[in-house]
Design an enzyme around this catalytic site. Structure first.
Site, mmCIF file in Angstrom:
data_model
loop_
_atom_site.group_PDB
_atom_site.id
_atom_site.type_symbol
_atom_site.label_atom_id
_atom_site.label_comp_id
_atom_site.label_asym_id
_atom_site.label_seq_id
_atom_site.Cartn_x
_atom_site.Cartn_y
_atom_site.Cartn_z
ATOM 1 N N CYS A 1 2.980 29.747 -15.085
ATOM 2 C CA CYS A 1 2.569 30.232 -16.410
ATOM 3 C C CYS A 1 2.125 29.063 -17.291
ATOM 4 O O CYS A 1 2.782 28.727 -18.289
ATOM 5 C CB CYS A 1 3.722 30.995 -17.049
ATOM 6 N N PRO B 1 0.829 -1.211 0.000
ATOM 7 C CA PRO B 1 0.000 0.000 0.000
ATOM 8 C C PRO B 1 0.860 1.256 0.000
ATOM 9 O O PRO B 1 1.937 1.297 0.605
ATOM 10 C CB PRO B 1 -0.807 -0.126 1.290
#
Length: 406
Positions: free
Chosen positions: A334, A266
């Site tokens: 950006c 996990p």
């Protein structure tokens, strides 16, 4: 109302450590690990935390203290496990592209086994082990061709995925591994994907892998363990997630009297909801057709929304004074793809703190310096105490390895 991580207000953590800020709850890590150990107690599995989900040394150390093994996919992750006090003897090395240097490092460290994913990899492991006069413990990762019913970028168990050895080639691959003199076959492995929200694919994969193990035993290739990987999903929004007790019960019935040890890997389900990302609103921008909350966290801090169109719950750290409105929550990078959430109804104004939930997995571990942004600090909270477990990066550190000369 002020939201808290354990016994500390998020606003206090922001004042102390700044934003953006990753925050981890040690109690939540412990609770998630205990959920596995309790559910699978009758099978006494080796639980190997998947380091790729969050490689912070403090997170690894805590799982080592709880008795965890580790699933790694690079030599760098092995170095992290060792630096944090984890045991190489309880570490599984997965991944499709292991280099000779990584294989040698792992063999010298004494890892539990390699999860080999191709015939060329078997040949390489054998050659490196031979050069070191060692026998390399190997488990073959088999692709069971089971649809995990998850996002295609995190599906790993289909024929079109790069991972594992095809089921139709598995027996021949095991016979080849058995013929190589510096390999010791110890197990069989599968992993079908991540953020699985249904139990059926996990059980189907287990059934197929166990059927293969029985065919191998009939050919004289005995195995010590079966590794069922990880992939159990968590709640980001309102998802149903697999019941661990039901999963354990089903696996116990399938394994039956096979005497195969069980390994689980996990990752997200141990750390995902133990972590949050704290960010501050810089501006509220209102365009003709859209409102934007521009925050100081960005896609370099949390890539999942841009990469997977993933949902993260976001809420104000304190009771807001503003009225709720619909907005995209975006960062300063950006890129149009730089968003944490789209069309989210939220009450916030410039200066407010927001808590991004479910950021313990694949947030800090996927962070980058895009747009020359320093990576955020990481904090571990334990009750009423908090400590820095990764300090905020500086621009000077980012530039230190570069040269401006030709």
């Amino acid at each position: 109302m002020s939201l808290c991580c354990e016994n500390i207000r998020y606003t206090e953590l922001a004042e102390r450590y700044g934003t953006p800020l990753y925050i981890y709850s040690r109690a939540a890590l412990d609770e998630a690990f205990a959920a596995y150990t309790c559910a699978f107690a009758a099978l006494d599995p080796l639980i190997c935390y998947a380091v790729k989900a969050n490689g912070n040394l403090a997170v690894i150390r805590r799982f080592a203290e709880l008795g965890s093994g580790f699933d790694i996919v690079s030599g760098g992750e092995l170095a992290r496990v060792l630096a944090a006090g984890g045991s190489a003897a309880k570490t599984i090395f997965s991944g499709v592209g292991k280099s000779e240097a990584e294989i040698e490092f792992a063999l010298r460290a004494g890892i539990k086994c390699f999860n080999a994913e191709s015939l060329p990899e078997l040949e390489r492991i054998n050659a490196v082990a031979g050069r070191l006069n060692l026998k390399a413990p190997v488990s073959l990762r088999i692709n069971p061709d089971v649809d995990a019913q998850t996002h295609p970028y995190i599906s790993t168990g289909l024929k079109d995925n790069k991972f594992g050895i095809a089921m139709r080639d598995a027996e021949a691959a095991y016979r080849r591994a058995a013929a190589l003199p510096h390999l010791h076959i110890v197990g069989i492995d599968c992993h079908i994907g991540s953020q699985l929200i249904r139990l059926d694919p996990l059980i189907e994969a287990c059934e197929r892998i166990l059927a293969l193990a029985r065919r191998l035993a009939a050919q004289g290739i005995g195995l010590q363990h079966i590794d069922l990987g990880g992939g159990v999903g968590i709640v980001y929004d309102q998802e149903d997630t697999p019941d661990l007790a039901a999963y354990a019960s089903a696996v116990a019935k399938l394994i039956g009297g096979s005497k195969l040890g069980l390994i689980l890997e996990p990752g997200r389900s141990l750390v995902g909801n133990a972590g949050s990302l704290l960010t501050r609103v810089e501006y509220v921008k209102r365009n003709e057709n859209k409102n934007f909350l521009i925050v100081d966290a960005a896609m370099n801090d949390l890539m999942r929304p841009a990469l997977y169109q993933a949902y993260h719950r976001i809420e104000p750290a304190e009771t807001p004074s503003a009225a709720p409105f619909a907005a995209d929550i975006v960062g300063p990078i950006c890129e149009t793809g730089d968003f944490l959430a789209k069309d989210r109804t939220i009450a916030a104004q410039a200066g407010d703190l927001l808590v991004v939930r479910g950021a313990g997995a694949y947030a800090a571990s996927m962070a980058s310096n895009y747009n020359t942004r320093p990576r955020a600090a990481e904090v571990m909270v334990n009750g009423g105490e908090a400590r820095i477990v990764r300090r905020r990066e500086t621009i000077e550190e980012m530039l230190a390895n570069e040269k401006a000369c030709l």
